[in-house]
Design a protein around this motif. Sequence first.
Motif, PDB file in Angstrom:
ATOM      1  N   ARG A  33      -1.276  84.999  -2.330  1.00 17.63           N
ATOM      2  CA  ARG A  33       0.127  84.819  -1.952  1.00 17.63           C
ATOM      3  C   ARG A  33       0.274  83.578  -1.079  1.00 17.63           C
ATOM      4  O   ARG A  33      -0.536  83.334  -0.184  1.00 17.63           O
ATOM      5  N   TYR A  80       3.357  81.239   0.986  1.00 17.77           N
ATOM      6  CA  TYR A  80       4.721  81.300   1.514  1.00 17.77           C
ATOM      7  C   TYR A  80       5.114  79.947   2.096  1.00 17.77           C
ATOM      8  O   TYR A  80       4.281  79.244   2.674  1.00 17.77           O
ATOM      9  N   TYR A 107       7.963  78.324   4.859  1.00 16.75           N
ATOM     10  CA  TYR A 107       8.935  78.602   5.913  1.00 16.75           C
ATOM     11  C   TYR A 107       9.435  77.274   6.467  1.00 16.75           C
ATOM     12  O   TYR A 107       8.769  76.247   6.367  1.00 16.75           O
ATOM     13  N   GLN A 161      11.074  75.708  10.187  1.00 14.50           N
ATOM     14  CA  GLN A 161      11.297  76.013  11.599  1.00 14.50           C
ATOM     15  C   GLN A 161      11.971  74.836  12.286  1.00 14.50           C
ATOM     16  O   GLN A 161      11.481  73.705  12.208  1.00 14.50           O
ATOM     17  N   PRO A 169      10.333  80.674  12.681  1.00 17.00           N
ATOM     18  CA  PRO A 169      10.283  80.216  11.287  1.00 17.00           C
ATOM     19  C   PRO A 169      11.211  81.048  10.405  1.00 17.00           C
ATOM     20  O   PRO A 169      11.334  82.264  10.594  1.00 17.00           O
ATOM     21  N   PHE A 226      12.105  82.115   6.452  1.00 13.52           N
ATOM     22  CA  PHE A 226      11.520  82.215   5.125  1.00 13.52           C
ATOM     23  C   PHE A 226      12.290  81.367   4.117  1.00 13.52           C
ATOM     24  O   PHE A 226      13.524  81.383   4.090  1.00 13.52           O
ATOM     25  N   TYR A 258       8.304  82.458  -1.726  1.00  9.75           N
ATOM     26  CA  TYR A 258       6.886  82.786  -1.797  1.00  9.75           C
ATOM     27  C   TYR A 258       6.429  82.984  -3.231  1.00  9.75           C
ATOM     28  O   TYR A 258       7.228  83.260  -4.140  1.00  9.75           O
ATOM     29  N   GLU A 286      10.338  85.232  -4.863  1.00 11.32           N
ATOM     30  CA  GLU A 286      11.570  85.333  -4.093  1.00 11.32           C
ATOM     31  C   GLU A 286      11.941  83.985  -3.513  1.00 11.32           C
ATOM     32  O   GLU A 286      11.070  83.213  -3.116  1.00 11.32           O
ATOM     33  N   LEU A 298       6.472  74.902   7.171  1.00  4.47           N
ATOM     34  CA  LEU A 298       5.233  75.647   7.350  1.00  4.47           C
ATOM     35  C   LEU A 298       4.848  76.370   6.067  1.00  4.47           C
ATOM     36  O   LEU A 298       5.706  76.917   5.375  1.00  4.47           O
ATOM     37  N   ALA A 341      -0.865  92.280   4.568  1.00  5.84           N
ATOM     38  CA  ALA A 341       0.413  91.818   5.094  1.00  5.84           C
ATOM     39  C   ALA A 341       0.256  90.608   6.010  1.00  5.84           C
ATOM     40  O   ALA A 341       1.200  89.846   6.199  1.00  5.84           O
ATOM     41  N   GLU A 342      -0.937  90.440   6.593  1.00  4.11           N
ATOM     42  CA  GLU A 342      -1.131  89.355   7.551  1.00  4.11           C
ATOM     43  C   GLU A 342      -1.079  88.000   6.854  1.00  4.11           C
ATOM     44  O   GLU A 342      -1.751  87.803   5.849  1.00  4.11           O
ATOM     45  N   GLN A 343      -0.295  87.095   7.401  1.00  2.00           N
ATOM     46  CA  GLN A 343      -0.163  85.760   6.864  1.00  2.00           C
ATOM     47  C   GLN A 343      -0.737  84.757   7.861  1.00  2.00           C
ATOM     48  O   GLN A 343      -0.538  84.887   9.072  1.00  2.00           O
TER      49      GLN A 343
END
Lengths: 108, 113
Positions: free
Chosen positions: B31, B33, B35, B37, B43, B45, B48, B56, B91, B100-102
Motif C-alpha cells: 500500500r 499513500y 498526503y 501538509q 497531513p 489524505f 492511495y 481511493e 508526503l 494499519a501502520e504507515q
Amino acid sequence: QKEVEQNSGPLSVPEGAIASLNCTYSDRGSQSFFWYRQYSGKSPELIMFIYSNGDKEDGRFTAQLNKASQYVSLLIRDSQPSDSATYLCAVTDDKIIFGKGTRLHILP
Amino acid sequence: DTGVSQDPRHKITKRGQNVTFRCDPISEHNRLYWYRQTLGQGPEFLTYFQNEAQLEKSRLLSDRFSAERPKGSFSTLEIQRTEQGDSAMYLCASSLPGAAEQYFGPGTRLTVT
C-alpha cells in the motif's frame, strides 16, 4: 466528516517531567490509533500505535486508549529537550486522518 | 532499503507549470499513500494504492492532480498548471499488507511562485 481534535499548544513541560498529550476523535467505529512525532521541516515519524482499550508502553512513551470516551493520549516520561516537536494524533480506516498536532516544548 | 524515499526533496516552480514527484515505498509494502501538509496543519489524505490499483481519491484531489503506480512499486504524483495554493509538503507513506501502520518518506516541499 471524521475528525481528530488536538490542542495546538504550545505545551511547555520542564525537563524530566511527564508530558501529557491528548486527542479526541469523532468516528466511534475507528479501530487503529497512532501517535506521530514531527520535527520542524521534517516528515512525521511513527512512535506509538494502539488498537485496544487500555495502556501500551514502549520505553518512555505510554499510549492510552478509551474507546467509550473516544479519547487517546500519549504520556512521555522523563521528558528530554529532544522531545520538543509537534505530536500528531491519527486515526485510520485505511487512510489516516490526522489532527492538527500539539506543539510540545521541553524546558531545559 | 531502509525507508520510503521521495524525489525531489524540494521543488520551486512558476505558476502554470507542471510538476511530477516520485515515491519509492519500503520493499514488500503493497500500500502506498499520498498526503499533503501545509503549515500548522496535519497531513491531509490525497489518494492511495494497493499494488497498482488506485483505491481511493480525496475530494481535495482536483482534476489537475493525477497519481499513478503502474507496476505496483514506485508511484508518481503529477500536478498540472500549478497554482500558488499548491505550495505545500507532499508526503508519501507505505504500509505492509494487512497492517494499519504507515511509514512516511521525507516529503517533497513544493513552492509555487
